[in-house]
Write an enzyme that holds these catalytic residues in place. Sequence first.
Site, mmCIF file in Angstrom:
data_model
loop_
_atom_site.group_PDB
_atom_site.id
_atom_site.type_symbol
_atom_site.label_atom_id
_atom_site.label_comp_id
_atom_site.label_asym_id
_atom_site.label_seq_id
_atom_site.Cartn_x
_atom_site.Cartn_y
_atom_site.Cartn_z
ATOM 1 N N GLU A 400 52.693 -20.565 49.317
ATOM 2 C CA GLU A 400 52.821 -21.986 49.647
ATOM 3 C C GLU A 400 53.857 -22.267 50.733
ATOM 4 O O GLU A 400 53.655 -23.112 51.603
ATOM 5 C CB GLU A 400 53.157 -22.786 48.385
ATOM 6 C CG GLU A 400 52.030 -22.893 47.378
ATOM 7 C CD GLU A 400 51.924 -21.705 46.427
ATOM 8 O OE1 GLU A 400 51.047 -21.720 45.543
ATOM 9 O OE2 GLU A 400 52.739 -20.758 46.574
ATOM 10 N N HIS A 467 50.764 -27.199 34.996
ATOM 11 C CA HIS A 467 49.611 -27.700 35.730
ATOM 12 C C HIS A 467 49.402 -29.194 35.487
ATOM 13 O O HIS A 467 48.324 -29.719 35.743
ATOM 14 C CB HIS A 467 48.340 -26.939 35.328
ATOM 15 C CG HIS A 467 48.366 -25.485 35.652
ATOM 16 N ND1 HIS A 467 49.078 -24.571 34.906
ATOM 17 C CD2 HIS A 467 47.777 -24.773 36.652
ATOM 18 C CE1 HIS A 467 48.918 -23.361 35.414
ATOM 19 N NE2 HIS A 467 48.142 -23.455 36.478
#
Length: 661
Positions: A400, A467
């Site tokens: 990322e 998540h």
Amino acid sequence: MLFDRKNLSNAQLIQMYRSLVYPRLIEEKMLVLLRQGKVSKWFSGIGQEAIAVGATLALQQNEWIMPLHRNLGVFTTRQMPLHQLFNQWQGNQNGYSKGRERSFHFGSRAHHICGMISHLGPQLAIADGIALANKLGQKEKVSLAFTGEGGTSEGDFHEALNLAAVWDLPVIFLIENNGYALSTPTNEQYRCINLAEKAKGYGIEGITIDGNNLLTVYDTVRGVRDYCLKNQKPYLIECATFRMRGHEEASGTKYVPSALFELWEKKDPVANFEQYLIGESVLTEEEIGSVRDSFKAAIEEELKLADAKALPLVVDTAVEVSDVYAPHEQVDLFYTADSNVSEKRFIEAVKEGLQQSLRLHDNLLIMGQDIAEYGGAFKVTEGLLEEFGKDRIRNTPICESVVVGAALGLSLEGYKSVVEMQFADFATMAFNQIVNNLAKLYYRWGQQADVVIRMPTGGGVGAGPFHSQSNEAWFTHVPGLKVVYPATPADAKGLLIAAINDPNPVLFFEHKALYRSLSAPVPDKSFEVSIGKARWVQQGDDIAIITYGMGVIWAEEYAASHPEVSIAILDLRTLLPLDYEAIKEAAESTGKVLVLHEDTLTGGIGAEIAAWIGEHCFNRLDAPVTRCASLDTPVPFNKDLEANFMAHARLETCIRNLLNF
């Protein structure tokens, strides 16, 4: 020290010497000025000038360089005026960063130099993005990023080399190995013999050279540049060198054994090159003295010019605030009654916003994990690969940080990009790039960061602590970012298109639970919804609920099931910047305000809104501002525990308490 001039003429050697000695003489002068208190801090590159100068000379003037704080030779070789550099170092208004940055923490688009931040790894990622832009544009150009031996211990080093290798990018990674990361020696940094050996692990080539030999550095970088262009591959160069001063002047050098100074003083890049030129009859001692004297005189004149041109610092709050964002005239092209609309799910609206933007902007790329053939974790990008191809719909490794940094590099070369975080939770891996690089870039040196980061967010789907987080408040505290959070399919499309058209970095939050559960009419054509403008969902007299995202759905459901309560609902849509006029209207129209969000209570955006209302609307309130938020715990996995965690579980109680106050 052995010098090999190859086919360089005497004139070229003299020019290279002038490029080498100039930063040395500037540095010597800066050390005097530092003792006099005329500059506040200095990171000396004395002893390793040959690397910055040789590498810069080997590149074309329009090839981007990502230097660090010890690379004065990059700036001088690119012909940046010393008087303006000096104003920069003094923090003057007419420095390159208007007094907002220190030493070499600035860049210049005109000189193709990208300004560093104190976190050393991000420069490598930016080089990847620039190299990708060059590759896509079929330009015969490379990018070059500097790092130190200490910087190779950072994760960004691994991510940048790996991405460059996987994408076959023409980028040069140059390590200045001077033996110490501040005071930490190399034997406490790594266990390989030479750092160039690390290249093999990424499937690329690497070499270790004498970084104090100007001709070796120049010839190596020039040859590596040719290799990168011919083969469209990256390359790693390790330059062995030594800095003769401390990490910065206040650090001192007591931690360095004196024998090392004696050894490396014999390898001084300037003195050795001077002796070589004398031995080759290229210059005489008198001519070298003349060069030095002329530069010293020129330096004094440049410093006088700097004093003459120095502007008195004018502290203007309005200017400071306005320079946080790059200028952008947004066109609010919302649909009208005669627009063609179709029923679309939230996920389809997001996809259509991407698709129409890709058609409009041929310089737009989408990058993320599994977004190409697979279509992304939530299938938002499914089908885009077939229309736009792998160059523009790019799968990335799990990295990322470097992908966000590469997006910034693409922006330097005029590209737009949308980065998909597979889950908003994973933005932690790119936190440095987002909050320190993207957000601060325009304020620091006037360079826009044309990047959108899509953030699938929120709970209610039984996905557990990693998540399901609502992490939007982390970023609303960061000046320079824009934070958008739509609650309807129409807003999802219109705000996403607006975000892509905006030259500033935008974090675009999409609630995962809304992707396939929410449908509504959405205009078929491309349109924008203004960033920074809230939306009145409905008007009411009893209380006002200020909310966004899933909170809008909860508020609408509650209002529909309780017609006896007149509820005004304000959908913020944008969390940074906030629409304070609409917030004020909501507070003053009812006198009772509930701020509702799925995020946890402490430190959420609701606290900021409640504080602002208390400060600006206190005399119009009939009750304290109430916050309704999720529990101050991680998001649990079990469905029943998660339901209890959610703010929705406390909405009824909060509304009743507010009504009864």
